[in-house]
Design a protein around this motif. Sequence first.
Motif, PDB file in Angstrom:
ATOM      1  N   ILE A   1      -1.203   2.851  -4.670  1.00 56.25           N
ATOM      2  CA  ILE A   1      -1.884   1.595  -4.987  1.00 56.25           C
ATOM      3  C   ILE A   1      -3.361   1.711  -4.635  1.00 56.25           C
ATOM      4  CG2 ILE A   1      -2.024  -0.861  -4.430  1.00 56.25           C
ATOM      5  CD1 ILE A   1       0.340  -0.086  -6.267  1.00 56.25           C
ATOM      6  N   GLU A   2      -3.669   2.397  -3.549  1.00 54.41           N
ATOM      7  CA  GLU A   2      -5.072   2.610  -3.184  1.00 54.41           C
ATOM      8  C   GLU A   2      -5.785   3.442  -4.254  1.00 54.41           C
ATOM      9  OE1 GLU A   2      -7.865   4.523   0.322  1.00 54.41           O
ATOM     10  OE2 GLU A   2      -5.717   4.297   0.682  1.00 54.41           O
TER      11      GLU A   2
ATOM     12  N   VAL B   1      -6.807  -6.735  -7.156  1.00 52.77           N
ATOM     13  CA  VAL B   1      -5.909  -6.374  -6.056  1.00 52.77           C
ATOM     14  C   VAL B   1      -5.167  -7.625  -5.570  1.00 52.77           C
ATOM     15  CG1 VAL B   1      -5.788  -5.522  -3.678  1.00 52.77           C
ATOM     16  CG2 VAL B   1      -7.178  -4.307  -5.377  1.00 52.77           C
ATOM     17  N   SER B   2      -5.879  -8.731  -5.414  1.00 55.43           N
ATOM     18  CA  SER B   2      -5.235  -9.987  -5.000  1.00 55.43           C
ATOM     19  C   SER B   2      -4.236 -10.464  -6.049  1.00 55.43           C
ATOM     20  CB  SER B   2      -6.281 -11.078  -4.770  1.00 55.43           C
ATOM     21  OG  SER B   2      -7.089 -10.757  -3.682  1.00 55.43           O
TER      22      SER B   2
ATOM     23  N   ALA C   1     -12.548  -5.665  -8.453  1.00 56.21           N
ATOM     24  CA  ALA C   1     -11.635  -5.066  -7.474  1.00 56.21           C
ATOM     25  C   ALA C   1     -10.881  -6.094  -6.632  1.00 56.21           C
ATOM     26  CB  ALA C   1     -12.392  -4.091  -6.576  1.00 56.21           C
ATOM     27  N   ASN C   2     -11.585  -6.969  -5.947  1.00 53.14           N
ATOM     28  CA  ASN C   2     -10.903  -7.940  -5.080  1.00 53.14           C
ATOM     29  C   ASN C   2      -9.982  -8.846  -5.875  1.00 53.14           C
ATOM     30  OD1 ASN C   2     -12.158  -6.947  -2.786  1.00 53.14           O
ATOM     31  ND2 ASN C   2     -13.845  -8.411  -2.893  1.00 53.14           N
TER      32      ASN C   2
ATOM     33  N   GLU D   1       0.812  -1.222   0.000  1.00 57.24           N
ATOM     34  CA  GLU D   1       0.000   0.000   0.000  1.00 57.24           C
ATOM     35  C   GLU D   1       0.845   1.271   0.000  1.00 57.24           C
ATOM     36  OE1 GLU D   1       0.907  -1.127   4.149  1.00 57.24           O
ATOM     37  OE2 GLU D   1       0.035  -2.239   2.485  1.00 57.24           O
TER      38      GLU D   1
ATOM     39  N   TRP E   1      -4.980   3.575  -7.414  1.00 61.28           N
ATOM     40  CA  TRP E   1      -5.131   2.678  -8.559  1.00 61.28           C
ATOM     41  C   TRP E   1      -6.318   1.746  -8.323  1.00 61.28           C
ATOM     42  CZ3 TRP E   1      -4.077  -2.747  -8.515  1.00 61.28           C
ATOM     43  CH2 TRP E   1      -4.140  -3.354  -9.769  1.00 61.28           C
ATOM     44  N   ALA E   2      -6.433   1.199  -7.136  1.00 61.98           N
ATOM     45  CA  ALA E   2      -7.516   0.263  -6.833  1.00 61.98           C
ATOM     46  C   ALA E   2      -8.882   0.943  -6.906  1.00 61.98           C
ATOM     47  CB  ALA E   2      -7.308  -0.355  -5.450  1.00 61.98           C
TER      48      ALA E   2
ATOM     49  N   HIS F   1      -2.608  -8.596  -8.214  1.00 58.64           N
ATOM     50  CA  HIS F   1      -1.443  -7.711  -8.167  1.00 58.64           C
ATOM     51  C   HIS F   1      -0.519  -8.094  -7.013  1.00 58.64           C
ATOM     52  CE1 HIS F   1       0.844  -3.996  -7.399  1.00 58.64           C
ATOM     53  NE2 HIS F   1       0.790  -3.857  -8.706  1.00 58.64           N
ATOM     54  N   GLU F   2      -1.092  -8.364  -5.850  1.00 59.23           N
ATOM     55  CA  GLU F   2      -0.277  -8.774  -4.702  1.00 59.23           C
ATOM     56  C   GLU F   2       0.440 -10.092  -4.981  1.00 59.23           C
ATOM     57  OE1 GLU F   2      -2.859  -8.795  -1.299  1.00 59.23           O
ATOM     58  OE2 GLU F   2      -3.009  -6.608  -1.270  1.00 59.23           O
TER      59      GLU F   2
END
Length: 166
Positions: free
Chosen positions: A41-42, A57-58, A53-54, A17, A44-45, A60-61
Motif C-alpha cells: 500500500i505504501e 489514501v484516506s 495523496a492524502n 499498510e 501504491w501511495a 482508500h481507508e
Amino acid sequence: MHIYVLIATNLNEDEIEKSAWVCSPEFYRIFGIDETYPHTIEGWANFIHPDFANEIVSYHESVVKGKKIFNREYKIVRINDGEERWVHGTGKLEYDENGNPIRMHGAIQDITDRKQIEAKLFHQKDLMQYVIEHANSAVAVHNRDLRYIYVSDRYLEQFGIKEKNI
C-alpha cells in the motif's frame, strides 16, 4: 483505453499498510514501474500525485473500513519518467465469513487523454462565454427544438425579456 486488473490481498482493517497487491503487466506500463517495485500500500501511495495523496489514501481507508466500492479519479506521477497521468480506479471488496475484508478486485483506466480534452473544452467554453458576454450584439443559442440553451444579457435587454420567461 488502458485497463489493468489489481487484486489487493491480505487486507486487514487495522493494519492496512501490511496489505499487498498483484497486477497485470499493463499496470506496470501505466504507472512506470516494473516487477521489482514494492507491491505494498505504501508503494501504491508513492505514485499518487502529491496534490491527491492524502485524499486518496484516506478515501482508500474509508472504502476498506466502510465496506464500500472504490470508485475514484485521481492523478499519478509515473515512477520511471515523472510524467503526470490521470487514472480512474474502481474496486470491490471481498470478505471472509466474519465480514472482514480480505481482498479487493479492481481495475484502473488511464484517462489522461479524456482529462486533457475536458480541460480544453472547459477553457473553450469559458472563452466563448466571455466573448459572448462582452460582445455588443444580442446572442441566443438554442437546440433543435428551438429551446434556449443560452442567452446573453444583451439579448434579454434588447428584446425586453425577463430571464425567468426564457
